[in-house]
Design an enzyme around this catalytic site. Structure first.
Site, PDB file in Angstrom:
ATOM      1  N   SER A  24       0.851  -1.199   0.000  1.00 31.26           N
ATOM      2  CA  SER A  24       0.000   0.000   0.000  1.00 31.26           C
ATOM      3  C   SER A  24       0.883   1.243   0.000  1.00 31.26           C
ATOM      4  O   SER A  24       0.425   2.348  -0.330  1.00 31.26           O
ATOM      5  CB  SER A  24      -0.931  -0.004   1.219  1.00 31.26           C
ATOM      6  N   GLU A  65       0.386 -12.506  -1.656  1.00 33.23           N
ATOM      7  CA  GLU A  65      -1.048 -12.583  -1.938  1.00 33.23           C
ATOM      8  C   GLU A  65      -1.404 -13.846  -2.719  1.00 33.23           C
ATOM      9  O   GLU A  65      -0.718 -14.193  -3.681  1.00 33.23           O
ATOM     10  CB  GLU A  65      -1.491 -11.361  -2.759  1.00 33.23           C
ATOM     11  N   GLU A 117      -8.790  -9.885   3.430  1.00 30.29           N
ATOM     12  CA  GLU A 117      -9.150  -8.525   2.984  1.00 30.29           C
ATOM     13  C   GLU A 117     -10.496  -8.540   2.253  1.00 30.29           C
ATOM     14  O   GLU A 117     -10.695  -9.304   1.308  1.00 30.29           O
ATOM     15  CB  GLU A 117      -8.051  -7.963   2.069  1.00 30.29           C
TER      16      GLU A 117
HETATM   17  O1  KIV Z   1      -0.294  -3.426   1.574  1.00 31.55           O
HETATM   18  C1  KIV Z   1      -0.984  -3.394   2.600  1.00 31.55           C
HETATM   19  O2  KIV Z   1      -1.033  -2.403   3.331  1.00 31.55           O
HETATM   20  C2  KIV Z   1      -1.755  -4.574   2.936  1.00 31.55           C
HETATM   21  C3  KIV Z   1      -2.826  -4.428   3.962  1.00 31.55           C
HETATM   22  C4  KIV Z   1      -3.969  -3.659   3.425  1.00 31.55           C
HETATM   23  C5  KIV Z   1      -3.231  -5.725   4.515  1.00 31.55           C
HETATM   24  O3  KIV Z   1      -1.559  -5.609   2.369  1.00 31.55           O
END
Ligand code: KIV
Length: 236
Positions: A26, A94, A161
């Protein structure tokens, strides 16, 4: 679990008692200005994992393997080792069944792996948007199979998620490792994760519907900067 991408936030979050710091991809959206996580590279991740690690937190540091850094088991292992060398205690990736062999290869090397099921941000382009998961019995079964494959491959925990709350609760009850939810309801998983910018109200241009901001850092920043600009203009 909360995300952290830099030294001061890692220190502050650790001092406040968070158990796990996630250097999530993120990062691409809330720090680097990309539209989604698919532009994040290993170089970006290594830079930010090292910054978080310099805070020497008590909390476990988990680092995301970015898109296309784990296309094969060998590549996954080489990149997981790099993230650990930069300061991560564990890595996250993932997907379910199709990642099992990579999880097995990384954990066999002694590196703990966290899974991530449900809505997978790295697949946003293939899926044509962010789609909630666990809406049908078939989807729940697919999640259950994916979760079991990850557990069998050796993950120590997994993120859920954007999974329908009742499905997240049912899956959590059925699997043998802790689940950490985001956008998957209240109390339906063993723990929760949030993006720190969502918690602090620090990224006002996109706020996920499930976010629960506890502060308004964007407004405080604009206010402080406007006051600074006004003072300097007046006195110069
Ligand atoms: O990249 C991220 O921050 C995440 C979270 C939303 C779990 O994978």
């Amino acid at each position: 679990m909360l995300t952290a991408y830099d030294f001061p936030n890692a220190k502050l979050l650790d001092e406040a008692g968070v158990d796990i710091l996630l250097v999530g991809d993120s990062l691409g959206m809330v720090v680097l200005g990309f539209p989604d996580t698919t532009g994040v590279t290993m170089a970006h991740m290594l830079h930010h994992v090292a910054a978080v690690a310099r805070a020497k937190p008590q909390a476990l540091i988990v680092a995301d393997l970015p898109i296309h850094s784990y296309d094969t088991p060998d590549q996954a292992l080489a990149n997981a080792r790099q993230l650990v060398a930069a300061g991560a205690d564990a890595v996250k990736l993932e997907g379910g069944i199709r990642q099992a062999e990579k999880v097995r290869t990384i954990t066999r090397d002694g590196i703990p792996v966290m899974g991530h099921l449900g809505m997978l941000p790295q697949r946003v382009i293939e899926e044509g948007g962010y789609r909630r998961k666990g809406k049908t019995p078939e989807q729940i079964l697919a999640l259950q199979d994916g979760a079991q494959a990850l557990v069998d491959a050796g993950v120590f925990a997994m993120v859920f998620e954007s999974i329908v709350e009742s499905a997240a609760r049912q899956l959590t009850a059925n699997i043998a490792v802790p689940t950490i939810g985001i956008g998957s309801g209240d109390g339906s998983c063993d723990g929760e994760v949030a993006v720190i910018h969502d918690l602090l109200g620090a990224y006002p241009w996109f706020v996920p519907p499930f976010a629960r901001p506890q502060a308004d850092v964007a407004a405080a920043t604009r206010h402080a900067v406007a006051a600074y600009v006004a003072r300097v203009r007046k006195t110069s």
